[in-house]
Design a protein around this motif. Structure first.
Motif, PDB file in Angstrom:
ATOM      1  N   LEU A 176      10.953   2.925   0.220  1.00  0.00           N
ATOM      2  CA  LEU A 176      10.276   4.081   0.804  1.00  0.00           C
ATOM      3  C   LEU A 176       9.694   4.992  -0.270  1.00  0.00           C
ATOM      4  CD1 LEU A 176      12.729   5.018   3.720  1.00  0.00           C
ATOM      5  CD2 LEU A 176      10.411   4.102   3.935  1.00  0.00           C
ATOM      6  N   ILE A 177      10.428   5.199  -1.340  1.00  0.00           N
ATOM      7  CA  ILE A 177       9.939   6.051  -2.429  1.00  0.00           C
ATOM      8  C   ILE A 177       8.714   5.429  -3.083  1.00  0.00           C
ATOM      9  CG2 ILE A 177      10.517   6.980  -4.702  1.00  0.00           C
ATOM     10  CD1 ILE A 177      13.438   7.179  -3.692  1.00  0.00           C
ATOM     11  N   THR A 178       8.772   4.118  -3.344  1.00  0.00           N
ATOM     12  CA  THR A 178       7.640   3.431  -3.981  1.00  0.00           C
ATOM     13  C   THR A 178       6.395   3.502  -3.106  1.00  0.00           C
ATOM     14  OG1 THR A 178       9.147   1.915  -5.114  1.00  0.00           O
ATOM     15  CG2 THR A 178       6.845   1.237  -4.918  1.00  0.00           C
ATOM     16  N   ARG A 179       6.562   3.254  -1.827  1.00  0.00           N
ATOM     17  CA  ARG A 179       5.404   3.306  -0.918  1.00  0.00           C
ATOM     18  C   ARG A 179       4.866   4.724  -0.798  1.00  0.00           C
ATOM     19  NH1 ARG A 179       6.767   0.462   4.603  1.00  0.00           N
ATOM     20  NH2 ARG A 179       4.620   1.140   4.957  1.00  0.00           N
ATOM     21  N   LEU A 180       5.753   5.722  -0.824  1.00  0.00           N
ATOM     22  CA  LEU A 180       5.298   7.112  -0.739  1.00  0.00           C
ATOM     23  C   LEU A 180       4.458   7.468  -1.962  1.00  0.00           C
ATOM     24  CD1 LEU A 180       5.387   9.835   0.716  1.00  0.00           C
ATOM     25  CD2 LEU A 180       7.499  10.350  -0.520  1.00  0.00           C
ATOM     26  N   GLN A 181       4.913   7.096  -3.132  1.00  0.00           N
ATOM     27  CA  GLN A 181       4.151   7.386  -4.350  1.00  0.00           C
ATOM     28  C   GLN A 181       2.803   6.673  -4.334  1.00  0.00           C
ATOM     29  OE1 GLN A 181       7.135   6.094  -7.193  1.00  0.00           O
ATOM     30  NE2 GLN A 181       7.611   8.209  -7.744  1.00  0.00           N
ATOM     31  N   ALA A 182       2.799   5.407  -3.914  1.00  0.00           N
ATOM     32  CA  ALA A 182       1.545   4.665  -3.869  1.00  0.00           C
ATOM     33  C   ALA A 182       0.583   5.290  -2.871  1.00  0.00           C
ATOM     34  CB  ALA A 182       1.818   3.206  -3.516  1.00  0.00           C
ATOM     35  N   TRP A 183       1.096   5.739  -1.756  1.00  0.00           N
ATOM     36  CA  TRP A 183       0.232   6.354  -0.736  1.00  0.00           C
ATOM     37  C   TRP A 183      -0.415   7.622  -1.269  1.00  0.00           C
ATOM     38  CZ3 TRP A 183       2.106   8.119   4.785  1.00  0.00           C
ATOM     39  CH2 TRP A 183       0.974   8.382   5.581  1.00  0.00           C
ATOM     40  N   VAL A 184       0.383   8.473  -1.900  1.00  0.00           N
ATOM     41  CA  VAL A 184      -0.163   9.732  -2.434  1.00  0.00           C
ATOM     42  C   VAL A 184      -1.196   9.441  -3.519  1.00  0.00           C
ATOM     43  CG1 VAL A 184       0.401  11.857  -3.666  1.00  0.00           C
ATOM     44  CG2 VAL A 184       1.910  11.030  -1.844  1.00  0.00           C
ATOM     45  N   THR A 185      -0.926   8.453  -4.339  1.00  0.00           N
ATOM     46  CA  THR A 185      -1.846   8.128  -5.434  1.00  0.00           C
ATOM     47  C   THR A 185      -3.187   7.646  -4.907  1.00  0.00           C
ATOM     48  OG1 THR A 185       0.014   7.551  -6.876  1.00  0.00           O
ATOM     49  CG2 THR A 185      -2.168   6.715  -7.495  1.00  0.00           C
ATOM     50  N   ARG A 186      -3.181   6.836  -3.853  1.00  0.00           N
ATOM     51  CA  ARG A 186      -4.426   6.290  -3.321  1.00  0.00           C
ATOM     52  C   ARG A 186      -5.115   7.226  -2.337  1.00  0.00           C
ATOM     53  NH1 ARG A 186      -1.095   1.679  -2.568  1.00  0.00           N
ATOM     54  NH2 ARG A 186      -1.108   2.110  -0.326  1.00  0.00           N
ATOM     55  N   ASP A 187      -4.423   8.262  -1.909  1.00  0.00           N
ATOM     56  CA  ASP A 187      -4.958   9.140  -0.871  1.00  0.00           C
ATOM     57  C   ASP A 187      -6.008  10.088  -1.436  1.00  0.00           C
ATOM     58  OD1 ASP A 187      -5.227  10.077   1.677  1.00  0.00           O
ATOM     59  OD2 ASP A 187      -3.453  11.350   1.636  1.00  0.00           O
ATOM     60  N   LEU A 188      -6.633  10.868  -0.557  1.00  0.00           N
ATOM     61  CA  LEU A 188      -7.592  11.876  -0.990  1.00  0.00           C
ATOM     62  C   LEU A 188      -6.899  12.856  -1.933  1.00  0.00           C
ATOM     63  CD1 LEU A 188      -9.365  12.699   2.410  1.00  0.00           C
ATOM     64  CD2 LEU A 188      -9.953  10.955   0.721  1.00  0.00           C
ATOM     65  N   PRO A 189      -7.608  13.328  -2.952  1.00  0.00           N
ATOM     66  CA  PRO A 189      -6.966  14.167  -3.977  1.00  0.00           C
ATOM     67  C   PRO A 189      -6.801  15.626  -3.547  1.00  0.00           C
ATOM     68  CG  PRO A 189      -9.264  13.847  -4.530  1.00  0.00           C
ATOM     69  CD  PRO A 189      -9.019  13.027  -3.291  1.00  0.00           C
ATOM     70  N   PHE A 190      -5.991  15.879  -2.562  1.00  0.00           N
ATOM     71  CA  PHE A 190      -5.707  17.255  -2.167  1.00  0.00           C
ATOM     72  C   PHE A 190      -4.225  17.526  -2.397  1.00  0.00           C
ATOM     73  CE2 PHE A 190      -4.926  14.685   1.579  1.00  0.00           C
ATOM     74  CZ  PHE A 190      -3.777  15.208   2.123  1.00  0.00           C
ATOM     75  N   LEU A 191      -3.922  18.694  -2.922  1.00  0.00           N
ATOM     76  CA  LEU A 191      -2.551  19.087  -3.230  1.00  0.00           C
ATOM     77  C   LEU A 191      -1.826  17.963  -3.971  1.00  0.00           C
ATOM     78  CD1 LEU A 191      -1.595  20.671   0.244  1.00  0.00           C
ATOM     79  CD2 LEU A 191      -2.607  21.821  -1.741  1.00  0.00           C
ATOM     80  N   LYS A 192      -2.539  17.324  -4.856  1.00  0.00           N
ATOM     81  CA  LYS A 192      -2.031  16.107  -5.490  1.00  0.00           C
ATOM     82  C   LYS A 192      -0.751  16.374  -6.288  1.00  0.00           C
ATOM     83  CE  LYS A 192      -3.393  11.737  -5.826  1.00  0.00           C
ATOM     84  NZ  LYS A 192      -4.670  11.332  -6.431  1.00  0.00           N
ATOM     85  N   GLU A 193      -0.757  17.428  -7.099  1.00  0.00           N
ATOM     86  CA  GLU A 193       0.406  17.698  -7.940  1.00  0.00           C
ATOM     87  C   GLU A 193       1.646  17.970  -7.090  1.00  0.00           C
ATOM     88  OE1 GLU A 193      -0.564  20.882 -10.519  1.00  0.00           O
ATOM     89  OE2 GLU A 193      -2.122  19.785 -11.611  1.00  0.00           O
ATOM     90  N   GLU A 194       1.488  18.777  -6.061  1.00  0.00           N
ATOM     91  CA  GLU A 194       2.622  19.100  -5.184  1.00  0.00           C
ATOM     92  C   GLU A 194       3.176  17.860  -4.508  1.00  0.00           C
ATOM     93  OE1 GLU A 194       3.126  21.197  -0.811  1.00  0.00           O
ATOM     94  OE2 GLU A 194       1.695  22.077  -2.216  1.00  0.00           O
ATOM     95  N   ARG A 195       2.311  17.010  -4.012  1.00  0.00           N
ATOM     96  CA  ARG A 195       2.752  15.822  -3.283  1.00  0.00           C
ATOM     97  C   ARG A 195       3.373  14.791  -4.217  1.00  0.00           C
ATOM     98  NH1 ARG A 195      -2.603  14.100  -0.866  1.00  0.00           N
ATOM     99  NH2 ARG A 195      -1.403  12.518   0.263  1.00  0.00           N
ATOM    100  N   LEU A 196       2.797  14.607  -5.394  1.00  0.00           N
ATOM    101  CA  LEU A 196       3.372  13.669  -6.354  1.00  0.00           C
ATOM    102  C   LEU A 196       4.732  14.159  -6.849  1.00  0.00           C
ATOM    103  CD1 LEU A 196       0.261  12.592  -8.471  1.00  0.00           C
ATOM    104  CD2 LEU A 196       1.627  11.156  -6.940  1.00  0.00           C
ATOM    105  N   ALA A 197       4.845  15.473  -7.043  1.00  0.00           N
ATOM    106  CA  ALA A 197       6.131  16.018  -7.480  1.00  0.00           C
ATOM    107  C   ALA A 197       7.193  15.799  -6.416  1.00  0.00           C
ATOM    108  CB  ALA A 197       5.983  17.503  -7.787  1.00  0.00           C
ATOM    109  N   ARG A 198       6.798  15.930  -5.142  1.00  0.00           N
ATOM    110  CA  ARG A 198       7.756  15.701  -4.063  1.00  0.00           C
ATOM    111  C   ARG A 198       8.242  14.253  -4.071  1.00  0.00           C
ATOM    112  NH1 ARG A 198       4.631  16.515   0.371  1.00  0.00           N
ATOM    113  NH2 ARG A 198       4.885  18.771   0.222  1.00  0.00           N
ATOM    114  N   ALA A 199       7.296  13.320  -4.247  1.00  0.00           N
ATOM    115  CA  ALA A 199       7.677  11.909  -4.266  1.00  0.00           C
ATOM    116  C   ALA A 199       8.482  11.563  -5.505  1.00  0.00           C
ATOM    117  CB  ALA A 199       6.426  11.037  -4.181  1.00  0.00           C
ATOM    118  N   ALA A 200       8.080  12.132  -6.669  1.00  0.00           N
ATOM    119  CA  ALA A 200       8.783  11.822  -7.912  1.00  0.00           C
ATOM    120  C   ALA A 200      10.195  12.388  -7.909  1.00  0.00           C
ATOM    121  CB  ALA A 200       8.003  12.375  -9.102  1.00  0.00           C
ATOM    122  N   GLY A 201      10.398  13.465  -7.166  1.00  0.00           N
ATOM    123  CA  GLY A 201      11.728  14.063  -7.129  1.00  0.00           C
ATOM    124  C   GLY A 201      12.778  13.109  -6.595  1.00  0.00           C
ATOM    125  N   PHE A 202      12.432  12.276  -5.644  1.00  0.00           N
ATOM    126  CA  PHE A 202      13.392  11.311  -5.121  1.00  0.00           C
ATOM    127  C   PHE A 202      13.695  10.239  -6.153  1.00  0.00           C
ATOM    128  CE2 PHE A 202      11.447  13.071  -1.280  1.00  0.00           C
ATOM    129  CZ  PHE A 202      12.577  13.393  -0.540  1.00  0.00           C
TER     130      PHE A 202
END
Length: 263
Positions: free
Chosen positions: A112-138
């Motif tokens: 789940l963590i891997t797929r979440l990070q991949a999704w955020v990376t490929r998604d539209l670049p909005f709030l990118k830092e916040e979303r990546l930090a949330r995924a990386a925290g896990f």
């Protein structure tokens, strides 16, 4: 032998006759009175029976109404009870496989963590830092180490739900575009995961994010005007209306990059 004949006065004779008739009528009067009493008693009994019958009919109607109400409630509860029974069956099945699920839980969390990070990376670049930090925290294990497996999984699923919510939201915010010396403040407009746009505060520049090209593409004056309208709508400064804008990510069955989304 002498026979003596006495003649009574007429008045006395009539009196005796009347007295005899009255004595003869007394049994008739008594019988009539008795019959009247019997009729009265029977009428009282009939009235009482009628009252009892009416009470029984009223009770019968009440019972019938209560029966119909209970039948209707039973019919309404039947599907709910059936669904509850299905949920109980699923829970029993889950309990049967609980040991296996516990063994696989760390593997499921990592996936789940891997797929979440991949999704955020490929998604539209909005709030990118916040979303990546949330995924990386896990992944970094920033979740409370004392948390149970269920608590960790619940927080991970909450992060996934937040990502899913982005796809149903319209959002507008002022943020920073670019890096280093090229950084500048712009107004962003996001239409779910379909469109991402920005407009400079003076309204002279605006672009749409093109996911396939992985870059911003400038909008003409008509496009900038639509973005301006969208910003006002999201900020409740303008009544809702249809917006026609180029999309950021090609939709399924899209024929070309010029496909437009109307909102």
């Amino acid at each position: 032998m002498r026979i003596f004949c006495f003649q009574l006065p007429v008045s006395i004779a009539l009196g005796l006759m009347a007295s005899g008739m009255l004595q003869a009528q007394e049994p008739v009067v008594e019988e009539a009175s008795l019959a009247q009493s019997v009729r009265t008693e029977w009428q009282l009994r009939l009235d009482a029976a009628d009252d009892e019958t009416r009470e029984m009919l009223a009770e019968l109607r009440r019972i019938e109404a209560e029966t119909r109400r209970l039948d209707a409630r039973s019919d309404a509860l039947a599907p709910r009870l059936e669904r509850r029974g299905e949920r109980l069956d699923r829970r029993e099945a889950a309990l049967d496989t609980l040991p296996e699920t516990r063994e696989r839980l760390p593997e499921i969390e990592r996936a789940l963590i891997t797929r979440l990070q991949a999704w955020v990376t490929r998604d539209l670049p909005f709030l990118k830092e916040e979303r990546l930090a949330r995924a990386a925290g896990f992944e970094a294990g920033s979740v409370d180490p004392d948390a149970t497996a269920a608590e960790r999984l619940d927080r991970l699923l909450a992060a996934w739900r937040r990502e899913l919510d982005y796809g149903r939201e319209l959002d507008a915010w002022r943020g920073t575009l670019g890096d280093g010396d090229t950084r500048r403040q712009v107004d962003f407009l996001r239409l779910g995961r379909v469109g991402l746009y920005y407009l400079t505060p003076d309204g002279r520049e605006g672009s749409v994010w093109r996911a396939e090209a992985d870059r911003w593409e400038a909008l003409d004056e008509a496009g900038r005007a639509e973005v301006r309208h969208g910003l006002r709508i999201v900020r409740d400064q303008r009544a809702p209306e249809l917006l026609t804008l180029p999309i950021s990510r090609p939709l399924e069955r899209a024929d070309s990059d010029d496909t437009e989304a109307s909102l």
